[in-house]
Write a protein that holds these residues in place. Sequence first.
Motif, mmCIF file in Angstrom:
data_model
loop_
_atom_site.group_PDB
_atom_site.id
_atom_site.type_symbol
_atom_site.label_atom_id
_atom_site.label_comp_id
_atom_site.label_asym_id
_atom_site.label_seq_id
_atom_site.Cartn_x
_atom_site.Cartn_y
_atom_site.Cartn_z
ATOM 1 N N THR A 175 15.686 -17.822 7.027
ATOM 2 C CA THR A 175 14.561 -17.213 7.739
ATOM 3 C C THR A 175 14.324 -15.747 7.391
ATOM 4 N N GLY A 176 15.211 -15.115 6.631
ATOM 5 C CA GLY A 176 14.990 -13.716 6.267
ATOM 6 C C GLY A 176 16.279 -12.925 6.285
ATOM 7 N N VAL A 177 16.131 -11.591 6.206
ATOM 8 C CA VAL A 177 17.288 -10.693 6.227
ATOM 9 C C VAL A 177 17.154 -9.780 7.439
ATOM 10 N N GLU A 178 18.223 -9.678 8.195
ATOM 11 C CA GLU A 178 18.228 -8.791 9.367
ATOM 12 C C GLU A 178 19.547 -8.038 9.396
ATOM 13 N N SER A 179 19.461 -6.716 9.459
ATOM 14 C CA SER A 179 20.645 -5.840 9.461
ATOM 15 C C SER A 179 21.529 -6.102 8.244
ATOM 16 N N GLY A 180 20.886 -6.373 7.119
ATOM 17 C CA GLY A 180 21.618 -6.585 5.873
ATOM 18 C C GLY A 180 22.256 -7.951 5.731
ATOM 19 N N THR A 181 21.984 -8.875 6.664
ATOM 20 C CA THR A 181 22.573 -10.212 6.626
ATOM 21 C C THR A 181 21.478 -11.266 6.517
ATOM 22 N N VAL A 182 21.675 -12.220 5.626
ATOM 23 C CA VAL A 182 20.717 -13.320 5.485
ATOM 24 C C VAL A 182 20.813 -14.206 6.714
ATOM 25 N N GLN A 183 19.683 -14.459 7.357
ATOM 26 C CA GLN A 183 19.649 -15.234 8.594
ATOM 27 C C GLN A 183 19.408 -16.714 8.296
ATOM 28 N N LEU A 184 20.206 -17.565 8.943
ATOM 29 C CA LEU A 184 20.088 -19.012 8.798
ATOM 30 C C LEU A 184 19.788 -19.638 10.149
ATOM 31 N N ALA A 185 18.894 -20.611 10.160
ATOM 32 C CA ALA A 185 18.571 -21.359 11.375
ATOM 33 C C ALA A 185 18.889 -22.830 11.117
ATOM 34 N N GLU A 186 19.931 -23.336 11.783
ATOM 35 C CA GLU A 186 20.334 -24.726 11.567
ATOM 36 C C GLU A 186 19.348 -25.673 12.232
ATOM 37 N N ILE A 187 18.853 -26.628 11.462
ATOM 38 C CA ILE A 187 17.859 -27.587 11.956
ATOM 39 C C ILE A 187 18.522 -28.903 12.366
ATOM 40 N N PHE A 188 19.441 -29.403 11.514
ATOM 41 C CA PHE A 188 20.187 -30.633 11.802
ATOM 42 C C PHE A 188 21.660 -30.375 11.543
ATOM 43 N N ARG A 189 22.508 -31.171 12.231
ATOM 44 C CA ARG A 189 23.946 -31.112 11.973
ATOM 45 C C ARG A 189 24.565 -32.478 12.216
ATOM 46 N N PHE A 190 25.753 -32.653 11.618
ATOM 47 C CA PHE A 190 26.554 -33.853 11.871
ATOM 48 C C PHE A 190 27.637 -33.481 12.865
ATOM 49 N N GLN A 191 27.626 -34.123 14.027
ATOM 50 C CA GLN A 191 28.598 -33.835 15.075
ATOM 51 C C GLN A 191 29.754 -34.828 14.965
ATOM 52 N N GLN A 192 30.915 -34.352 14.491
ATOM 53 C CA GLN A 192 32.061 -35.246 14.320
ATOM 54 C C GLN A 192 32.686 -35.575 15.663
ATOM 55 N N GLU A 193 33.061 -36.863 15.830
ATOM 56 C CA GLU A 193 33.633 -37.313 17.098
ATOM 57 C C GLU A 193 34.926 -38.091 16.882
ATOM 58 N N GLY A 194 35.721 -37.664 15.917
ATOM 59 C CA GLY A 194 37.006 -38.317 15.682
ATOM 60 C C GLY A 194 36.952 -39.328 14.555
ATOM 61 N N TYR A 195 37.862 -40.329 14.631
ATOM 62 C CA TYR A 195 37.983 -41.340 13.587
ATOM 63 C C TYR A 195 38.039 -42.730 14.210
ATOM 64 N N ASP A 196 37.560 -43.721 13.461
ATOM 65 C CA ASP A 196 37.598 -45.091 13.967
ATOM 66 C C ASP A 196 38.939 -45.733 13.640
ATOM 67 N N GLU A 197 39.062 -47.053 13.946
ATOM 68 C CA GLU A 197 40.341 -47.744 13.755
ATOM 69 C C GLU A 197 40.744 -47.856 12.286
ATOM 70 N N ASN A 198 39.772 -47.682 11.362
ATOM 71 C CA ASN A 198 40.076 -47.760 9.935
ATOM 72 C C ASN A 198 40.342 -46.387 9.319
ATOM 73 N N GLY A 199 40.387 -45.360 10.150
ATOM 74 C CA GLY A 199 40.638 -44.020 9.650
ATOM 75 C C GLY A 199 39.411 -43.329 9.104
ATOM 76 N N LYS A 200 38.220 -43.923 9.274
ATOM 77 C CA LYS A 200 36.980 -43.335 8.787
ATOM 78 C C LYS A 200 36.429 -42.354 9.826
ATOM 79 N N VAL A 201 35.849 -41.260 9.343
ATOM 80 C CA VAL A 201 35.296 -40.261 10.238
ATOM 81 C C VAL A 201 34.163 -40.872 11.061
ATOM 82 N N ARG A 202 34.116 -40.494 12.354
ATOM 83 C CA ARG A 202 33.091 -41.035 13.250
ATOM 84 C C ARG A 202 32.313 -39.869 13.850
ATOM 85 N N GLY A 203 31.021 -40.038 13.997
ATOM 86 C CA GLY A 203 30.193 -38.982 14.564
ATOM 87 C C GLY A 203 28.731 -39.382 14.591
#
Length: 562
Positions: A501-529
Amino acid sequence: MFEIQVTTSKGTKVSRHIIENGSLAIGKSRDNDIVLQGWKIGRNHADLVVEGKGLFVRDRSNKQTLEINGTRMAEYGPIDIRDSIRIGDYLLKISRPQKEVPLPTGGPSPAAGLNSSTARARVAEMVATAQGVDATSPDSILEIKKAVHAGVFRIMDLRRTDISRMSDEELREFTSNAIWTVLADMKDIPADVDRQDVARRVLAEAVGLGPLEELLERDDITEIMVNSHDEIFYEQAGKLMKSKVTFTDDASVIKAIERIVSPIGRRIDESSPMVDARLKDGSRVNAVIPPLTLKGPSVTIRKFMKERLTSDSLVKFGSIDANMVEFMRMAVEKKKNIVISGGTGSGKTTLLNVLSNFIPNDERIVTVEDAAELKLYQPNLVAMEARPPNQEGKGAVSIRDLVKNCLRMRPDRIVVGECRGGEALDMLQAMNTGHDGSLTTIHANSPRDCISRMEVLVLMSGMELPVLAIREQISSAVDVIVQQTRFACGSRRVTSIAEVTGVESGTVQLAEIFRFQQEGYDENGKVRGRFMATGLIPEFYDQLRQRGISVDLSIFSLGIDE
């Protein structure tokens, strides 16, 4: 008659030659009878000359790299079979072969005459003698393969076979017949040994990629790793497993590497022991040979998916969700500059390939890669690949050179496979000077790390720019950063999509739109979220809506996946 065996200093066989009278020219030029490569070799380096009943060697170059028994000489002879002759990084071994009985010839097939009883007897004898293996009682599959290899090479020597004149089909037919001729002479092979399987493996090593062919044919294998000739691993469903099949020896691995790199104009030898290449299907290959590797030649193959991957495929795999796909499709179509960030093996190139196919068909695309992997289907496409230096260390064309050149090619879109050096500055400048909608990838572990990584890459260009100026360049050039992550279980997910979104106080500003929310692992050891929106609406969506363009804002609603 004299036989000359040419090997590297490490013992790798290069070629074999016979001389009865006259002379053989040695050098780098293809006009020579014995062609050697390397910066130590001159175009017309030396001559082997038969005089009387002896063989002499004469240095014709000014490099003074002809060594006889460790001493540099300009001329030597007559050569004794015990003499050690070194030219550059090559060793020449001279011998006096006994008079040989040639195999019968005739008939249109390149394999004609292989069933001669005399030839078969000689081959069986050579198999047992040369390899130290009792041809009537082999001890293991590996010994059988080595014996068969020796027999096949002997048949080629007896026939004076010129394989360079054969087509692939003729070479495969000739080799297959030779293998079965040798196997027919190896009596009393244990009943539990599958001769058909042995013949198939030896044929694959002789004219193909050996045991790698079997692994490459399997769709469930994504990566193949050769640590040494008898140690091969592969990745299946995100897990590393050891293969039961192996190469016969290190020389077989090197031959397989050469079959990969030669068709695309690259090379691997002691002077250039590392190479990046690709297979015909687009799979990425990296190879390293001794002396850099201590256990033997190493090969890493990242397989190219046979099926054309689409955004629906990624949704099906669970790497992304439909709302993220819709957002990125809109960002690509509306010519936003996108950087895909991620670690090694996280799937950056796969995602780049999918996003690139969102580019409309009426735009001109120029792709730049170190080793070509992208597979786009638009009609107006120019694909360029970097070139390594030749044997003299010249002629290299870097990714940075190609990025600079593609600006003169009237591109609507520039797609760079990966920014890993000073080309990052040229890419940012292109994004800032009217080449909107460009895409690239960068190694980084988060969107914030991606910004820092770009700063470092720009400094690697040699331009001593202030950090604030670099950050302003980044903020004005890059619109969206997509973070791809490979988890310990082997799963790959798009874990964050952020807008710059730009530079503010010398820092590049980021606005997160989407994310992956991890919620542990399933019975097969695969990441769940779950994938979720943060509730922020990108600035360019607001701009599109103000211009009267219809956009779907519901994809940004909080809890859309809850």
